[in-house]
Design a protein around this motif. Structure first.
Motif, PDB file in Angstrom:
ATOM      1  N   UNK A  68       0.719  -1.248   0.020  1.00 17.47           N
ATOM      2  CA  UNK A  68      -0.011  -0.177   0.146  1.00 17.47           C
ATOM      3  C   UNK A  68       0.798   1.148  -0.006  1.00 17.47           C
ATOM      4  N   UNK A  69       0.273   2.333  -0.220  1.00 22.67           N
ATOM      5  CA  UNK A  69       1.142   3.742  -0.323  1.00 22.67           C
ATOM      6  C   UNK A  69       0.594   4.530  -1.499  1.00 22.67           C
ATOM      7  N   UNK A  70       1.576   5.478  -2.069  1.00 24.80           N
ATOM      8  CA  UNK A  70       1.339   6.026  -3.017  1.00 24.80           C
ATOM      9  C   UNK A  70       2.595   6.235  -3.986  1.00 24.80           C
ATOM     10  N   UNK A  71       2.200   6.004  -5.246  1.00 25.93           N
ATOM     11  CA  UNK A  71       2.893   6.329  -6.394  1.00 25.93           C
ATOM     12  C   UNK A  71       2.900   7.267  -7.147  1.00 25.93           C
ATOM     13  N   UNK A  72       3.570   8.413  -7.291  1.00 24.85           N
ATOM     14  CA  UNK A  72       3.407   9.388  -8.512  1.00 24.85           C
ATOM     15  C   UNK A  72       4.202   9.307  -9.646  1.00 24.85           C
ATOM     16  N   UNK A  73       3.617   9.332 -10.479  1.00 31.55           N
ATOM     17  CA  UNK A  73       4.319   9.239 -11.916  1.00 31.55           C
ATOM     18  C   UNK A  73       4.192  10.525 -12.833  1.00 31.55           C
ATOM     19  N   UNK A  74       5.150  11.279 -13.507  1.00 30.48           N
ATOM     20  CA  UNK A  74       5.119  12.131 -14.278  1.00 30.48           C
ATOM     21  C   UNK A  74       5.966  12.225 -15.388  1.00 30.48           C
ATOM     22  N   UNK A  75       6.078  12.933 -16.285  1.00 27.12           N
ATOM     23  CA  UNK A  75       7.057  13.172 -17.186  1.00 27.12           C
ATOM     24  C   UNK A  75       8.458  13.262 -16.763  1.00 27.12           C
ATOM     25  N   UNK A  76       8.552  14.057 -15.701  1.00 28.49           N
ATOM     26  CA  UNK A  76       9.738  14.454 -15.213  1.00 28.49           C
ATOM     27  C   UNK A  76      10.259  13.126 -14.117  1.00 28.49           C
ATOM     28  N   UNK A  77       9.529  12.192 -13.846  1.00 32.08           N
ATOM     29  CA  UNK A  77      10.112  11.336 -13.118  1.00 32.08           C
ATOM     30  C   UNK A  77       8.987  10.474 -12.358  1.00 32.08           C
ATOM     31  N   UNK A  78       9.660   9.921 -10.966  1.00 36.60           N
ATOM     32  CA  UNK A  78       8.720   9.010 -10.078  1.00 36.60           C
ATOM     33  C   UNK A  78       8.883   9.443  -8.537  1.00 36.60           C
ATOM     34  N   UNK A  79       7.859   9.544  -7.959  1.00 38.02           N
ATOM     35  CA  UNK A  79       7.974   9.704  -6.388  1.00 38.02           C
ATOM     36  C   UNK A  79       7.129   8.813  -5.634  1.00 38.02           C
ATOM     37  N   UNK A  80       7.781   7.797  -4.853  1.00 41.92           N
ATOM     38  CA  UNK A  80       6.648   6.972  -4.054  1.00 41.92           C
ATOM     39  C   UNK A  80       6.853   6.905  -2.568  1.00 41.92           C
ATOM     40  N   UNK A  81       5.874   6.258  -1.770  1.00 43.21           N
ATOM     41  CA  UNK A  81       5.791   6.184  -0.369  1.00 43.21           C
ATOM     42  C   UNK A  81       5.011   4.766  -0.141  1.00 43.21           C
ATOM     43  N   UNK A  82       5.808   3.777  -0.101  1.00 42.64           N
ATOM     44  CA  UNK A  82       5.321   2.505   0.043  1.00 42.64           C
ATOM     45  C   UNK A  82       5.602   1.898   1.450  1.00 42.64           C
ATOM     46  N   UNK A  83       4.720   0.909   1.751  1.00 48.40           N
ATOM     47  CA  UNK A  83       4.659  -0.005   2.905  1.00 48.40           C
ATOM     48  C   UNK A  83       4.103  -1.386   2.887  1.00 48.40           C
ATOM     49  N   UNK A  84       4.851  -2.370   3.407  1.00 44.10           N
ATOM     50  CA  UNK A  84       4.154  -3.736   3.432  1.00 44.10           C
ATOM     51  C   UNK A  84       5.332  -4.678   3.970  1.00 44.10           C
ATOM     52  N   UNK A  85       5.267  -5.907   3.421  1.00 44.90           N
ATOM     53  CA  UNK A  85       6.096  -6.933   3.964  1.00 44.90           C
ATOM     54  C   UNK A  85       7.591  -6.535   3.113  1.00 44.90           C
ATOM     55  N   UNK A  86       8.568  -6.731   4.085  1.00 45.35           N
ATOM     56  CA  UNK A  86       9.815  -6.190   3.797  1.00 45.35           C
ATOM     57  C   UNK A  86      10.201  -6.938   2.267  1.00 45.35           C
ATOM     58  N   UNK A  87      10.020  -8.277   2.202  1.00 48.49           N
ATOM     59  CA  UNK A  87      10.393  -8.826   0.965  1.00 48.49           C
ATOM     60  C   UNK A  87       9.745  -8.391  -0.172  1.00 48.49           C
ATOM     61  N   UNK A  88       8.548  -8.146  -0.113  1.00 45.93           N
ATOM     62  CA  UNK A  88       7.480  -7.814  -1.136  1.00 45.93           C
ATOM     63  C   UNK A  88       7.932  -6.370  -1.464  1.00 45.93           C
ATOM     64  N   UNK A  89       8.079  -5.363  -0.504  1.00 44.84           N
ATOM     65  CA  UNK A  89       8.324  -4.016  -0.857  1.00 44.84           C
ATOM     66  C   UNK A  89       9.850  -3.992  -1.482  1.00 44.84           C
ATOM     67  N   UNK A  90      10.747  -4.588  -1.045  1.00 42.87           N
ATOM     68  CA  UNK A  90      12.058  -4.594  -1.694  1.00 42.87           C
ATOM     69  C   UNK A  90      12.258  -5.395  -2.892  1.00 42.87           C
ATOM     70  N   UNK A  91      11.400  -6.306  -3.088  1.00 42.80           N
ATOM     71  CA  UNK A  91      11.030  -6.968  -4.562  1.00 42.80           C
ATOM     72  C   UNK A  91      10.613  -6.242  -5.474  1.00 42.80           C
ATOM     73  N   UNK A  92       9.549  -5.368  -5.073  1.00 41.62           N
ATOM     74  CA  UNK A  92       8.781  -4.473  -6.032  1.00 41.62           C
ATOM     75  C   UNK A  92      10.077  -3.307  -6.483  1.00 41.62           C
ATOM     76  N   UNK A  93      10.669  -2.901  -5.470  1.00 37.84           N
ATOM     77  CA  UNK A  93      11.613  -1.748  -5.774  1.00 37.84           C
ATOM     78  C   UNK A  93      12.862  -2.271  -6.695  1.00 37.84           C
ATOM     79  N   UNK A  94      13.043  -3.589  -6.462  1.00 37.15           N
ATOM     80  CA  UNK A  94      14.159  -4.231  -7.393  1.00 37.15           C
ATOM     81  C   UNK A  94      13.645  -4.329  -8.901  1.00 37.15           C
ATOM     82  N   UNK A  95      12.475  -4.785  -8.878  1.00 37.84           N
ATOM     83  CA  UNK A  95      11.791  -4.793 -10.130  1.00 37.84           C
ATOM     84  C   UNK A  95      11.638  -3.641 -10.864  1.00 37.84           C
TER      85      UNK A  95
END
Length: 245
Positions: free
Chosen positions: A35-62
């Protein structure tokens, strides 16, 4: 026991198709239970996310497997409960609104000072060249009221779009000094430092923002807490959420 991993990250990078990317990232995050917020724009990405550690780190790695986001770095903290009620993935004109289109950090980054160097400057009372250091809080006034660096300049902003006019009005106060702009995670103070440079001010951003400073330095020269935009409300310099009332 704090078992929920919270990450914040941003990257100014050219994204030609934020609308196309949005459903892909939303699907991945939902599948990972994040859960959290992901903001996308032509200038980039901004995110605040939380959850299971492996899941969050896996999402970022992907996410980093996409060459546009390979340089994305995260700041981590922990909480006992999920601080976000839902997942939001938004497409906006800017990942942090300034309404100043000449500021394009993806094309040229602001000069940055790392937290350890800033602490040395503050301990000494001047930078390496012997110049006065001015800490400039670029956050909104209500955030500053939770806590800020000792002696920091606070322009009582109600929103970040007011920063360019405030800087123009106070330019003379900053001339001849080393200005370090700071904010929660680095995104606002990066745009701020670029704009100050355009005004002829010798300005740096605090690399990693306040949360990066807490992680590497702790609470030296800081007073209070740091407001965060989730249900934790604020973090102390150990990155511990304030007790729930």
């Amino acid at each position: 026991m704090a078992s929920v991993l919270n990450v914040s990250a941003y990257l100014f990078t050219a994204v030609a198709d934020p609308g196309t990317l949005r459903p892909t990232l939303k699907e991945r995050a939902i599948a990972a239970g994040i859960r959290g917020t992901i903001i996308l724009a032509e200038e980039g990405i901004n995110l605040f996310l939380a959850g299971d550690a492996d899941a969050v780190r896996g999402f970022v790695a992907e996410l980093r497997r996409d060459p546009r986001f390979a340089a994305l770095t995260t700041k981590e903290s922990w909480s006992e409960a999920q601080p976000f009620g839902k997942l939001l993935v938004k497409v906006k004109r800017e990942i942090i609104r300034m309404d100043h289109p000449t500021i394009r950090p993806a094309d040229r980054r602001a000069p940055a000072v790392d937290p350890l160097t800033l602490r040395i400057w503050l301990d000494r009372g001047h930078d390496d060249a012997g110049r006065e250091v001015v800490l400039l809080d670029t956050r909104n006034a209500f955030e500053v009221d939770y806590g800020t660096f000792e002696g920091a300049v606070d322009w009582r902003l109600e929103r970040f779009t007011q920063f360019p006019d405030a800087a123009a009005a106070r330019r003379a106060e900053l001339e001849g000094k080393t200005v370090v702009s700071f904010c929660t995670g680095g995104i606002r103070c990066e745009k701020a430092a670029i704009h100050l440079g355009e005004l002829g001010i010798d300005a740096f951003q605090l690399d990693g923002g306040i949360l990066g400073y807490f992680e590497k330095v702790g609470g030296d020269h800081w007073s209070g807490e740091c407001f965060v935009f989730d249900e934790r409300e604020a973090l102390d310099p150990t990155l511990t959420p304030r007790p729930q009332r």
